[in-house]
Design a protein around this motif. Structure first.
Motif, PDB file in Angstrom:
ATOM      1  N   ASP A 272       0.858  -1.188   0.000  1.00  0.00           N
ATOM      2  CA  ASP A 272       0.000   0.000   0.000  1.00  0.00           C
ATOM      3  C   ASP A 272       0.892   1.234   0.000  1.00  0.00           C
ATOM      4  N   LYS A 273       0.895   1.947  -1.091  1.00  0.00           N
ATOM      5  CA  LYS A 273       1.822   3.074  -1.253  1.00  0.00           C
ATOM      6  C   LYS A 273       1.213   4.407  -0.820  1.00  0.00           C
ATOM      7  N   THR A 274      -0.032   4.378  -0.360  1.00  0.00           N
ATOM      8  CA  THR A 274      -0.701   5.626   0.030  1.00  0.00           C
ATOM      9  C   THR A 274       0.071   6.424   1.083  1.00  0.00           C
ATOM     10  N   PRO A 275       0.591   5.781   2.154  1.00  0.00           N
ATOM     11  CA  PRO A 275       1.303   6.573   3.176  1.00  0.00           C
ATOM     12  C   PRO A 275       2.562   7.269   2.660  1.00  0.00           C
ATOM     13  N   PHE A 276       3.100   6.783   1.509  1.00  0.00           N
ATOM     14  CA  PHE A 276       4.364   7.333   1.011  1.00  0.00           C
ATOM     15  C   PHE A 276       4.173   8.520   0.062  1.00  0.00           C
ATOM     16  N   LEU A 277       2.917   8.790  -0.315  1.00  0.00           N
ATOM     17  CA  LEU A 277       2.672   9.868  -1.269  1.00  0.00           C
ATOM     18  C   LEU A 277       3.138  11.208  -0.702  1.00  0.00           C
ATOM     19  N   LYS A 279       5.956  12.082   0.255  1.00  0.00           N
ATOM     20  CA  LYS A 279       6.958  11.919   1.302  1.00  0.00           C
ATOM     21  C   LYS A 279       8.303  11.561   0.659  1.00  0.00           C
ATOM     22  N   ARG A 280       9.325  12.251   1.099  1.00  0.00           N
ATOM     23  CA  ARG A 280      10.679  11.947   0.602  1.00  0.00           C
ATOM     24  C   ARG A 280      11.406  11.135   1.668  1.00  0.00           C
ATOM     25  N   PHE A 305      12.257   7.645  -2.997  1.00  0.00           N
ATOM     26  CA  PHE A 305      13.207   6.943  -2.126  1.00  0.00           C
ATOM     27  C   PHE A 305      14.642   7.289  -2.528  1.00  0.00           C
ATOM     28  N   ILE A 306      15.395   7.859  -1.581  1.00  0.00           N
ATOM     29  CA  ILE A 306      16.802   8.210  -1.800  1.00  0.00           C
ATOM     30  C   ILE A 306      17.673   7.315  -0.923  1.00  0.00           C
ATOM     31  N   HIS A 307      18.750   6.797  -1.508  1.00  0.00           N
ATOM     32  CA  HIS A 307      19.615   5.859  -0.768  1.00  0.00           C
ATOM     33  C   HIS A 307      21.065   6.353  -0.810  1.00  0.00           C
ATOM     34  N   LEU A 308      21.634   6.642   0.372  1.00  0.00           N
ATOM     35  CA  LEU A 308      23.045   7.027   0.484  1.00  0.00           C
ATOM     36  C   LEU A 308      23.825   5.895   1.132  1.00  0.00           C
ATOM     37  N   SER A 309      25.066   5.733   0.729  1.00  0.00           N
ATOM     38  CA  SER A 309      25.874   4.615   1.224  1.00  0.00           C
ATOM     39  C   SER A 309      26.317   4.794   2.674  1.00  0.00           C
ATOM     40  N   GLY A 310      26.413   6.044   3.119  1.00  0.00           N
ATOM     41  CA  GLY A 310      26.965   6.321   4.443  1.00  0.00           C
ATOM     42  C   GLY A 310      28.403   6.798   4.356  1.00  0.00           C
ATOM     43  N   LYS A 323      16.462  17.854   2.967  1.00  0.00           N
ATOM     44  CA  LYS A 323      15.404  17.819   1.954  1.00  0.00           C
ATOM     45  C   LYS A 323      14.403  16.685   2.197  1.00  0.00           C
ATOM     46  N   SER A 324      14.687  15.822   3.182  1.00  0.00           N
ATOM     47  CA  SER A 324      13.873  14.626   3.384  1.00  0.00           C
ATOM     48  C   SER A 324      12.785  14.856   4.430  1.00  0.00           C
ATOM     49  N   ASP A 325      11.698  14.076   4.281  1.00  0.00           N
ATOM     50  CA  ASP A 325      10.610  14.124   5.259  1.00  0.00           C
ATOM     51  C   ASP A 325      10.877  13.165   6.413  1.00  0.00           C
ATOM     52  N   ILE A 326      11.474  12.015   6.124  1.00  0.00           N
ATOM     53  CA  ILE A 326      11.893  11.077   7.170  1.00  0.00           C
ATOM     54  C   ILE A 326      13.235  10.470   6.783  1.00  0.00           C
TER      55      ILE A 326
END
Length: 382
Positions: A272-277, A279-280, A305-310, A323-326
């Motif tokens: 269910d992708k509704t909660p992600f609308l 949202k970054r 969805f953004i993915h950083l290696s660390g 820039k992210s919401d969570i």
């Protein structure tokens, strides 16, 4: 002779008083000294007396008579000094009999008016709270350094909470990048100012706890990341861990449904992708899955969805966080420095963040969904 005996007595008292004198009570010593100096001066004068007379004086009678007068005067002076010392007794016995205020700290507490620390064990046993009033009623021994151990009773339980001190009950110890951390309690994530936070366990306390332990602790809200102290560890066999419904569902999925590796998009289709609308979502860590996750999320327009290696440059990491919401902080393939930097930046900028132990995209997104729903619930409740 009487004069020598009196002088020896005063000299002995002088040495005794001087040995007990400090900078704090020097004024009292000075007051004691003044009349005794006067007596010593009188003794000097008597010892220099030359009896000049046409008649042969009765020297023994005259000197003894003078000494008798002096002895009476000296005794009178000594009695008055003893009275002065008795009047000053409350100063010597401070703080006994005084009512002072207790202040609670991240670990233990202190009676600041006398800079007297109260150990955490006693704070917990007596249920001491910030602002309670205690009366010092005596001493019961000494510490190793010779300082007295004071005995006290609580006379006023008025609680005046410290606005910068917060408590955590039944926190669950987990590990991120080799460092122990508390991000949730048995009832859910830990929030401050409506945002999830991460509390790092100090090096001193980390020797007493391990992953999976249930603990209580306190921290200062103006230094969230590094001020947390463990105040109590539960016997985990006697603690009933009450997981949230969402956490129970997530654990069930993790334990009973393995995410397919070849058809990674299959479970995503059922999500269910509704909660992600709108949202970054940012994931930091788990670098080995960057390409796998990117292949799946590139085909899912509803999820940003953004993915950083660390291992990215700090400037890039900071820009993406702001820039992210969570933010999700992976406990896998992440450095201690990165973990601390990301947590601190999220805490200081009120960006919701939590850790994830999962290595599959579906499970990672379920952690993100749980955080989003809790955040929405907090906002609606406010």
């Amino acid at each position: 002779m009487y004069i020598d005996n009196i002088f020896a007595e005063i000299k002995g008292k002088l040495v005794e008083e001087l040995n007990q004198t400090t900078l704090e009570n020097f004024d009292r010593f000075n007051e004691w000294l003044k009349p005794n100096l006067k007596i010593i001066e009188q003794l000097q004068e008597i010892s220099k007396i030359n009896f000049v007379s046409n008649e042969v004086p009765n020297i023994n009678t005259d000197i003894k008579g003078a000494e008798k007068v002096l002895v009476e005067e000296v005794n009178s002076e000594l009695d008055s000094q003893e009275f002065i010392l008795k009047e000053d007794l409350p100063i010597d016995t401070y703080p006994i009999g005084h009512i002072l205020e207790f202040q609670k700290k991240a670990y233990g507490g202190v009676i600041e008016e006398m800079n007297y620390p109260i150990p955490e064990e006693l704070v917990r046993k007596l249920h001491l709270e910030n602002g309670n009033k205690v009366k010092i009623i005596g001493t019961k021994g000494n510490f190793a350094d010779g300082k007295p151990i004071y005995d006290f009773v609580i006379v006023d339980r008025t609680n005046n909470p410290n606005p910068f001190l917060s408590e955590v009950k039944q926190g669950i110890v987990s590990e991120i990048a080799g460092r122990l951390v508390v991000t949730e309690t048995t009832s859910g994530s830990i929030y401050f100012d409506e945002h999830p936070i991460s509390l790092y366990i100090s090096e001193k306390d980390s020797k007493k706890v391990e992953v999976g332990d249930i603990i209580n602790g306190r921290f200062y809200t103006n230094n969230i990341t590094n001020s947390f102290r463990v105040t109590f560890k539960y016997d985990t066999d006697s603690v009933e861990i009450k997981l949230s419904d969402e956490r129970k569902k997530l654990q069930h999925r993790q334990n009973n449904q393995a995410e397919p590796t070849e058809l990674g998009n299959t479970m995503m289709d059922r999500l269910d992708k509704t909660p992600f609308l709108n949202k970054r979502i940012l994931l930091v860590g788990l670098r080995s899955r960057i390409n796998d996750f990117k292949m799946i999320t590139d085909r899912t327009d509803e999820i940003d969805f953004i993915h950083l290696s660390g291992d990215d440059h700090r400037a890039k990491t900071r820009a993406e966080i702001l820039k992210s919401d969570i933010v999700l902080l992976s406990t896998q393939e992440n450095s201690h420095e990165t973990t601390q930097y990301v947590s601190s930046l999220c805490n200081s900028n009120s960006i919701p963040a939590t850790c994830t132990h999962n290595t599959g995209l579906f499970s990672v997104l379920m952690d993100a969904k749980e955080l989003i729903e809790k955040q929405d619930k907090q906002i609606k409740g406010a």
